[in-house]
Write an enzyme that holds these catalytic residues in place. Structure first.
Site, PDB file in Angstrom:
ATOM      1  N   ASP A  21       0.802  -1.225   0.000  1.00 51.01           N
ATOM      2  CA  ASP A  21       0.000   0.000   0.000  1.00 51.01           C
ATOM      3  C   ASP A  21       0.829   1.266   0.000  1.00 51.01           C
ATOM      4  O   ASP A  21       0.305   2.355  -0.185  1.00 51.01           O
ATOM      5  CB  ASP A  21      -0.838   0.044   1.287  1.00 51.01           C
ATOM      6  CG  ASP A  21      -2.139  -0.677   1.132  1.00 51.01           C
ATOM      7  OD1 ASP A  21      -2.442  -1.122   0.024  1.00 51.01           O
ATOM      8  OD2 ASP A  21      -2.855  -0.792   2.138  1.00 51.01           O
TER       9      ASP A  21
HETATM   10  C1  BGC Z   1       0.467   1.271   6.324  1.00 50.58           C
HETATM   11  C2  BGC Z   1       0.089   0.036   5.548  1.00 50.58           C
HETATM   12  C3  BGC Z   1      -1.402  -0.051   5.427  1.00 50.58           C
HETATM   13  C4  BGC Z   1      -1.961   1.234   4.869  1.00 50.58           C
HETATM   14  C5  BGC Z   1      -3.461   1.187   4.707  1.00 50.58           C
HETATM   15  C6  BGC Z   1      -0.191   2.492   5.717  1.00 50.58           C
HETATM   16  O1  BGC Z   1       0.103   3.608   6.502  1.00 50.58           O
HETATM   17  O2  BGC Z   1       1.857   1.435   6.346  1.00 50.58           O
HETATM   18  O3  BGC Z   1       0.617  -1.104   6.185  1.00 50.58           O
HETATM   19  O4  BGC Z   1      -1.759  -1.119   4.591  1.00 50.58           O
HETATM   20  O5  BGC Z   1      -1.567   2.316   5.667  1.00 50.58           O
HETATM   21  O6  BGC Z   1      -4.182   1.632   5.746  1.00 50.58           O
HETATM   22  C1  NOJ Z   2      -1.519  -3.724   5.564  1.00 53.32           C
HETATM   23  C2  NOJ Z   2      -2.744  -3.755   4.723  1.00 53.32           C
HETATM   24  O1  NOJ Z   2      -3.827  -4.223   5.477  1.00 53.32           O
HETATM   25  C3  NOJ Z   2      -2.572  -4.606   3.512  1.00 53.32           C
HETATM   26  O2  NOJ Z   2      -3.688  -4.521   2.693  1.00 53.32           O
HETATM   27  C4  NOJ Z   2      -1.315  -4.219   2.779  1.00 53.32           C
HETATM   28  O3  NOJ Z   2      -1.197  -5.088   1.711  1.00 53.32           O
HETATM   29  C5  NOJ Z   2      -0.116  -4.269   3.680  1.00 53.32           C
HETATM   30  N1  NOJ Z   2      -0.336  -3.435   4.812  1.00 53.32           N
HETATM   31  C6  NOJ Z   2       1.181  -3.871   3.003  1.00 53.32           C
HETATM   32  O4  NOJ Z   2       1.232  -2.506   2.756  1.00 53.32           O
END
Ligand code: BGC
Ligand code: NOJ
Length: 827
Positions: free
Chosen positions: A486
């Site tokens: 993400d």
């Molecule tokens: C986090 C991710 C997460 C994303 C979505 C980001 O700040 O680092 O792990 O999936 O937010 O909420």
């Molecule tokens: C947490 C999120 O829930 C997931 O959807 C995402 O793939 C990972 N972080 C990696 O960024």
């Protein structure tokens, strides 16, 4: 770093036993696995909610408080002026003994002080919208004890987000009713809400409080509420401000006498026309009926036994006996338990997820499926339909949906181009487990709009096509807002700290941003899609809706796209020693030796090795070796290396994190299993096991409880990587795709029991030192005892297999009812 221990496993009871309340971070558990849920820490902190942690929050919680973990369900005992709590907090009066046992959807906290023991069993009974708290008080002294007992819960005004911000309204809306021993919370019930909450106890009370300031005292804390310290309740009736529920009970215990008190914190919905029995007086029929179901210890014990049976049954579906306690307890208990929790919560409510941020993630929920589909296949089926219903007609998807409404979340929208692939991944796992092809025949809408329904199979088809229809200049998948990572936001280009990395796309016109990870994911799930198309004609006869498709032609078409993707990765996605990660907006390489920072990333190594891209040419092994060389460290495999040391506007959030944390070179546990599975594709059982062990909680539990900080019985999302200030420190425990991936990896790829369309495919990949083990597996009405022996000390390869004494060709145990013994000899 000290190696202090705060607890230990009790495998026989399937419990983790915490023996010191001052854990390095609150160590929590989850109650409930259907509609009503509670989070409970080892000092009884936490909160409960009905279905949706944002919209139906029952009790209030204060995040990131000082001291940590403020608010919960507290019992105060005033014993002749000494005031204490069985869970130590909030008074923190030193206890004579303390123990917290976190079990399968229940927690038992026991404390003692001055000859009195207080033990509280917390659980949410099956099919019940309430948390039961069974408090047992025992007088172990030689004197008569006269105790003043106060309960305490603080109501949340339902919407957990506005509860924390809209005080000009909130301080005027709070309303309660008190009747007998039950306190009812009815804020906003007078207008649009048809639900209320209640907190009752099964004995007469000698007083109560419902107004927080009256009970606590405006300048006091939960640690020293006026009413408790002075030893008398105020019988306050809340009007606005902050309504609470506190019962006051006078207890007299003879020496050796023990008494139970049953508290029930529940939720009720009434029909519009049945809301009131008199002006302003709420209809309490359902609450009373619920109280009656749990008004004796016998009834509560029976409900608890039912919950324990439920878990016995679930955890008997797959049990391993390997002779390694640390492996067995994770496989047989905690890994599966965590999978159930992630299924229920997605990424919404934990001590790191506030419950007001995210709903159910499209990709997250599909991945979670592989962790619990063997446990509760009917609910997996429903989940798949719910998820698919939020898809768009072009195969794109809402990135999240709210559990209460099951509707796509407009705030975050869509555009994450890996999302569609995960629907194939989840659905295939479901069919392989159950053999239920009829799910593909279900009519499922797009974006929840009635009239748009097509079969679920066609949802898979548009998912597949979404990748094919969105290729970039190197014939690799366009990344969109981001792929699984993400934080790799290649079209974001944000210089404004008020913009969200997740939803901002300042530059999209002419973007060449492509993802090699999606390419690998597409090859894995694309092969699954092809295989499905090939066998579907055998199952189509009984279907109502799914008829007019030429599956053979569809399989051919799909196979061509998969082959083209394999070629695209070999041509444009290989960097020489590892797979590239992506191309950015301008078409520059990401995750290449040419880059200064972030030369290599884990995700594309994981997916391209799982997909076996270039296996014959040795690319898989080279990629895995590069992972060992550059990404592996003492605590696991980091996400990228070298870590980013400055903000790169063309990459987005990934470069916003300090080195070694989260998506910037943290050990993002979720993706370690991808490499482990890749190792099993390359038949490297020793490497697979050594990567697996590094992030297996039971190994961490043994020697790193203080450093690891968070619960040592479940995986956390991230462990600080080698570039971090404190490598090995864990964060974001519980709600992570790591749970499902660890399960999938160990159950199917290491121990090697893989559900296939026709039966169980036995394909272990073991460290060479592994000898004999047994897996008992229930599968589609059959019960299999699978005995694996490894006389030659190999990693992979089944030399011989018999089912009930008869030799079998090809290592697939056919699905059939009854009990079966499977003997597998590796070699
Ligand atoms: C986090 C991710 C997460 C994303 C979505 C980001 O700040 O680092 O792990 O999936 O937010 O909420
Ligand atoms: C947490 C999120 O829930 C997931 O959807 C995402 O793939 C990972 N972080 C990696 O960024």
């Amino acid at each position: 770093m000290d190696n202090k221990r705060y607890g230990h496993f009790d495998d026989q009871h399937r419990e983790y036993v915490i023996t010191d309340p001052q854990t390095p971070w609150p160590w929590i558990n989850y109650l409930g696995n259907e509609d009503f849920f509670s989070l409970i820490s080892n000092t009884a902190g936490g909160y409960c909610f009905y279905k949706d942690a944002k919209f139906r929050r029952l009790t209030r919680y204060r995040y990131n408080g000082v001291p940590m973990d403020n608010g919960g369900r507290y019992f105060y005992i005033n014993d002749g002026g000494t005031v204490w709590n069985p869970g130590w907090k909030p008074c923190k009066t030193p206890l004579d003994s303390y123990e917290c046992r976190h079990g399968m959807n229940y927690t038992r906290i026991t404390g003692s002080k001055n000859g009195v023991e207080a033990s509280v069993l917390f659980f949410v009974p099956l099919h019940t919208w309430a948390e039961v708290q069974k408090l047992t008080l025992t007088n172990n002294s030689n004197e008569v004890k006269r105790l003043k007992l106060f309960s305490f819960a603080e109501w949340c005004l339902w919407n957990a987000a506005t509860d924390m911000e809209n005080f000009q309204r909130n301080f005027s809306t709070g309303e309660v009713e008190i009747e007998g021993s039950v306190i009812y919370h009815k804020t906003e019930y007078r207008e649009r809400r048809n639900h209320y909450a209640f907190y009752g106890v099964n004995v007469p009370i000698q007083g109560f409080d419902t107004d927080r300031e009256t009970f606590v005292g405006l300048y006091n804390e939960f640690a020293n509420p006026d009413a408790v310290i002075e030893g008398h309740p105020r019988n306050s009736h809340a009007h606005g401000w902050s309504p609470i529920a506190s019962h006051y009970i006078e207890v007299e215990l003879q020496p050796n006498e023990s008494r139970d008190y049953i508290f029930l914190l529940g939720y009720v919905e009434n029909k519009q026309e049945e809301k009131f029995i008199a002006p302003q007086v709420i209809n309490k029929t359902q609450a009373k009926a619920m109280m009656a179901r749990f008004d004796t210890s016998e009834k509560v014990d029976a409900a608890f036994a039912e919950l324990c049976d439920y878990w016995d049954n679930l955890l008997n579906i797959y049990t391993a006996n390997t002779g390694n306690d640390k492996l067995d307890r994770m496989v047989n208990i905690w890994n599966q338990y965590q999978c159930m929790v992630t299924f229920c919560m997605s990424r919404s409510a934990s001590f790191f997820e506030s419950g007001i941020g995210r709903g159910m993630g499209f990709r997250d929920s599909n991945q979670d499926l592989v962790g619990f589909v063997h446990l509760i296949p009917e609910r997996a089926r429903e989940r798949i339909i719910d998820i698919a219903s939020t898809q768009f007609p072009d195969g794109g998807c809402y990135h999240q949906y709210q559990p209460l409404t099951k509707r796509g979340n407009n705030d975050i929208g869509g555009g994450f181009n890996d999302d569609p692939c995960w629907l194939i991944f989840g659905t295939v796992a479901y069919i392989k487990e159950t053999g239920d092809f009829s799910i593909l025949d279900e009519m499922v809408p797009f974006d929840n709009q009635s009239g748009t329904e097509v079969t679920l199979f066609e949802h898979l088809q548009v998912s597949f096509n979404h990748v094919v229809n969105n290729l970039g200049p190197h014939s690799l998948p366009l990344i969109g807002r981001a792929d699984w990572n993400d934080c790799l936001n290649l079209n974001c280009f944000s210089w404004d700290p008020n913009e969200s990395f997740q939803t901002t796309e300042n530059k999209t016109e002419g973007s060449q941003a492509e993802s090699v990870m999606i390419a690998g994911l597409f090859v894995v799930t694309g092969k699954d899609y092809v295989e499905l198309c090939k066998i579907l004609p055998d199952h189509i006869k009984t279907m109502q809706n799914l008829k007019d498709i030429d599956f053979a032609a569809e399989a051919d078409r799909a196979q061509r796209h998969v082959d083209e993707m394999v070629n695209a990765v070999k041509t444009h996605g290989w960097d020489g020693e590892w797979y590239l990660r992506a191309y950015d907006f301008y078409g520059n390489k990401i995750g290449s030796d040419e880059c200064e920072e972030g030369k290599i990333f884990i995700e594309s190594q994981g997916w391209c090795t799982m997909a076996g891209i270039g296996l014959e040419e040795g690319l898989v092994e080279r990629s895995l070796d590069s992972v060992k060389e550059r990404l592996e460290c003492e605590h696991g495999i980091v996400l990228n290396n070298p870590a980013f040391t400055t903000y790169h506007v063309e990459m987005g959030e990934i470069s916003s994190y300090p080195e070694g944390y989260k998506e910037n070179a943290g050990i993002f546990c979720h993706n370690n299993p991808w490499v482990i599975i890749g190792e099993t594709v390359a038949a490297r059982g020793d490497d697979a096991w050594s990567h697996y062990k590094k992030i297996l909680p039971s190994y961490v539990e043994e020697d790193r409880q203080t450093l690891h900080k968070v619960e040592p019985y479940v995986n956390c999302q991230m462990v600080a990587g080698k570039d971090a200030y404190r490598p090995g420190e864990g964060k974001n425990s519980w709600l992570t795709g790591t749970a499902a991936w660890m399960w999938y990896t160990v159950s199917e790829f290491i121990l090697g029991i893989k559900p296939h369309y026709d039966g169980l495919f036995i394909d272990p990949c073991l460290p060479k030192t592994a000898h004999n083990y047994t897996v008992n597996r229930r599968f589609r009405g059959g019960e299999y005892e699978i005995r694996v022996s490894n006389p030659k000390g190999v990693s992979k390869g089944v030399a011989k297999m018999t089912v009930d004494g008869m030799p079998v060709e090809g290592a697939v145990v056919p699905a059939q009812p009854g009990k079966h013994i499977v003997e597998v000899v590796m070699g």
